[in-house]
Design an enzyme around this catalytic site. Sequence first.
Site, PDB file in Angstrom:
ATOM      1  N   ASP A 138     -23.268  32.540  77.229  1.00  0.00           N
ATOM      2  CA  ASP A 138     -24.288  31.603  77.720  1.00  0.00           C
ATOM      3  C   ASP A 138     -24.085  31.204  79.186  1.00  0.00           C
ATOM      4  O   ASP A 138     -24.941  30.529  79.767  1.00  0.00           O
ATOM      5  CB  ASP A 138     -24.269  30.311  76.897  1.00  0.00           C
ATOM      6  CG  ASP A 138     -24.801  30.507  75.492  1.00  0.00           C
ATOM      7  OD1 ASP A 138     -25.549  31.474  75.274  1.00  0.00           O
ATOM      8  OD2 ASP A 138     -24.458  29.689  74.620  1.00  0.00           O
ATOM      9  N   LYS A 154     -28.126  23.214  77.282  1.00  0.00           N
ATOM     10  CA  LYS A 154     -29.289  24.029  76.872  1.00  0.00           C
ATOM     11  C   LYS A 154     -29.552  23.845  75.389  1.00  0.00           C
ATOM     12  O   LYS A 154     -28.658  23.464  74.625  1.00  0.00           O
ATOM     13  CB  LYS A 154     -29.076  25.512  77.184  1.00  0.00           C
ATOM     14  CG  LYS A 154     -27.936  26.210  76.403  1.00  0.00           C
ATOM     15  CD  LYS A 154     -28.353  26.812  75.071  1.00  0.00           C
ATOM     16  CE  LYS A 154     -27.169  27.395  74.308  1.00  0.00           C
ATOM     17  NZ  LYS A 154     -27.167  27.244  72.885  1.00  0.00           N
TER      18      LYS A 154
END
Length: 316
Positions: free
Chosen positions: A141, A11
């Site tokens: 995350d 990401k």
Amino acid sequence: MRSYTLIAPAKINLHLEIIGDRPDGYHELVMILQSIDLADEIYLQASDTDTIHVRCNHPEVPVDKSNIAYKAAALMATEFPTAYGKYGGVNITINKRIPVAAGLAGGSTNAAAVLVGIDLLWKLGLTQSELEELGAQLGSDVPFCIAGGTAIATGRGEQLSPLPSLDNIYIVLAKYRSLAISTPWAYKTYREQFGDTYLRDTDSLSARAAAIHSGPIVQAILHKDATEIAQKLHNDLERVVLPAYPQVLQLRETYASTGVLGTMMSGSGPSVFAICESQQQAEQVKLRIRETIPDEDLELFVTRMISHGIQVASSV
Ligand code: C5P
């Protein structure tokens, strides 16, 4: 099925704002997270023993109990002892392509793949939100990495609100192989320097987190306009990382001189990405950066935004 191969994308942060302290010692964040096409491959195989075993092709990734993929499997064994007893242990092989300690959620996405894969291997039938809750126990995350795509993340980063996906916006990603930045260091330094600006009361924190939904970066995402998105990129952690790491600052400046639409550090760094008009421009920018910084330690990738997180590539 006795084995699964999973794709675990990295990401980037299109937005990272630190708004306050949390009682658990973490920070209250407002982020926009975006999956990209740069991914690790995770091979999960049921083992005939009751052990968890990790292998990885990258020499700097630990394969002992400190590996977050190991921790993910151990968490599943603790949470689902009956299935663990029935199906046994698991061998985890990580084919690492995502740069490590880079601000790209490389470890988090491996953990997310292990949760998704063991759910399938042990036929648990967990929902996405159950998997996300397990993920939050492993890292801030990890929940995002499960479904991926484009999402607003608040709280510690684990409270997710999906946004319409951004496909096929090309980016160039740069990371010095030998440069690693500790995420705890980045947040601690930010607190030391800017902690006096943190919001203190719950109402102000909630109002700031809610404001992102109507903010300019979300508007740009809703318009699916790469130029507008690139102009609205933001990362508070640049305020501490750029002065301390001149190489990261140099990358930001070199990108800017190539005429990209916009550039920003991802997460706590040190990777820096640039949004480009097209795949062709991204390839040209990569060449320009290589010419300007002819340092073999610098890794460069052309990749693109994608609309998914963990995916099963094959099962046997
Ligand atoms: O959750 P994760 O293990 O990825 O976080 C790594 C470190 O980043 C934490 O130990 C903490 O120092 C910092 N962090 C933080 N606030 C957050 C997320 C991470 O201070 N919301």
